[in-house]
Design a protein around this motif. Sequence first.
Motif, PDB file in Angstrom:
ATOM      1  N   SER A  31       0.844  -1.204   0.000  1.00 34.75           N
ATOM      2  CA  SER A  31       0.000   0.000   0.000  1.00 34.75           C
ATOM      3  C   SER A  31       0.875   1.248   0.000  1.00 34.75           C
ATOM      4  CB  SER A  31      -0.880   0.027   1.248  1.00 34.75           C
ATOM      5  OG  SER A  31      -1.815  -1.010   1.239  1.00 34.75           O
ATOM      6  N   ALA A  32       0.584   2.143  -0.924  1.00 37.42           N
ATOM      7  CA  ALA A  32       1.396   3.356  -1.090  1.00 37.42           C
ATOM      8  C   ALA A  32       1.474   4.183   0.199  1.00 37.42           C
ATOM      9  CB  ALA A  32       0.798   4.201  -2.212  1.00 37.42           C
ATOM     10  N   CYS A  33       0.365   4.292   0.902  1.00 39.95           N
ATOM     11  CA  CYS A  33       0.337   5.156   2.101  1.00 39.95           C
ATOM     12  C   CYS A  33       1.250   4.626   3.200  1.00 39.95           C
ATOM     13  CB  CYS A  33      -1.095   5.324   2.600  1.00 39.95           C
ATOM     14  SG  CYS A  33      -1.911   3.769   2.965  1.00 39.95           S
ATOM     15  N   THR A  56      -1.458   9.357  -0.237  1.00 46.76           N
ATOM     16  CA  THR A  56      -2.560   8.861  -1.077  1.00 46.76           C
ATOM     17  C   THR A  56      -3.860   8.672  -0.309  1.00 46.76           C
ATOM     18  OG1 THR A  56      -1.723   6.623  -0.673  1.00 46.76           O
ATOM     19  CG2 THR A  56      -1.077   7.674  -2.742  1.00 46.76           C
ATOM     20  N   LYS A  57      -3.848   8.941   0.989  1.00 49.21           N
ATOM     21  CA  LYS A  57      -5.077   8.773   1.776  1.00 49.21           C
ATOM     22  C   LYS A  57      -6.143   9.774   1.341  1.00 49.21           C
ATOM     23  CE  LYS A  57      -5.266   8.398   6.155  1.00 49.21           C
ATOM     24  NZ  LYS A  57      -5.074   8.743   7.582  1.00 49.21           N
ATOM     25  N   ASN A 114      -0.660  10.296   4.908  1.00 45.61           N
ATOM     26  CA  ASN A 114      -0.170   8.929   4.698  1.00 45.61           C
ATOM     27  C   ASN A 114      -0.147   8.167   6.013  1.00 45.61           C
ATOM     28  OD1 ASN A 114       2.660   8.960   5.940  1.00 45.61           O
ATOM     29  ND2 ASN A 114       2.686  10.785   4.634  1.00 45.61           N
ATOM     30  N   CYS A 139      -2.117   1.795  -4.907  1.00 45.59           N
ATOM     31  CA  CYS A 139      -3.180   2.502  -4.179  1.00 45.59           C
ATOM     32  C   CYS A 139      -4.473   2.220  -4.942  1.00 45.59           C
ATOM     33  CB  CYS A 139      -2.936   3.997  -4.078  1.00 45.59           C
ATOM     34  SG  CYS A 139      -4.317   4.796  -3.183  1.00 45.59           S
ATOM     35  N   SER A 190      -8.633  -0.034   6.057  1.00 43.60           N
ATOM     36  CA  SER A 190      -9.099   0.684   4.867  1.00 43.60           C
ATOM     37  C   SER A 190     -10.223  -0.094   4.173  1.00 43.60           C
ATOM     38  CB  SER A 190      -7.906   0.848   3.915  1.00 43.60           C
ATOM     39  OG  SER A 190      -8.340   0.922   2.581  1.00 43.60           O
ATOM     40  N   CYS A 244      -7.932  -1.675   1.418  1.00 40.10           N
ATOM     41  CA  CYS A 244      -6.768  -2.478   1.790  1.00 40.10           C
ATOM     42  C   CYS A 244      -6.909  -3.237   3.114  1.00 40.10           C
ATOM     43  CB  CYS A 244      -5.538  -1.572   1.863  1.00 40.10           C
ATOM     44  SG  CYS A 244      -5.079  -0.836   0.280  1.00 40.10           S
TER      45      CYS A 244
END
Length: 138
Positions: free
Chosen positions: A8-10, A16-17, A22, A41, A99, A102
Amino acid sequence: MKEIIACSACLLGLNTKYDSLNNFNQKVFAYLRDKTVIVICPEVFGGLLIPRNPSEIRGEKLYDNFGKDVSEYFMKGAEETLSLLKRYGCTKAILKDGSPSCGTTYIYDGTFTSTLKKGLGITAKLLIENGIEIIEIE
Ligand code: SF4
């Protein structure tokens, strides 16, 4: 060949949230240092913007905090993520718990009252159903 892991990018510090922030996680960052990483993401892959309204899962659908049905974006994001992992032969992922995309063990309950319940995000569910191993970093 280095192991390929999606993340996950964050968790890696990308903002990206939904609120443009993040969830940077030092342990995840250290774990991935010697590995090849696919940064994902799903919500952005699905066409949602940064920032965006927060969304939660209610029943089989996803709604933002204004009651708009955003299920289509989340499903597209999940499918795009799976497609990307398959393209690179990636079989493992580290995902941000909690998430609606995610979440791996818990998600918010759909009431927008900060109430958690056991469950999987849309992308986590699709990845698991397709044999992707979810790695938990303590
Ligand atoms: Fe992080 Fe996943 Fe949410 Fe993107 S969709 S901000 S990667 S938790």
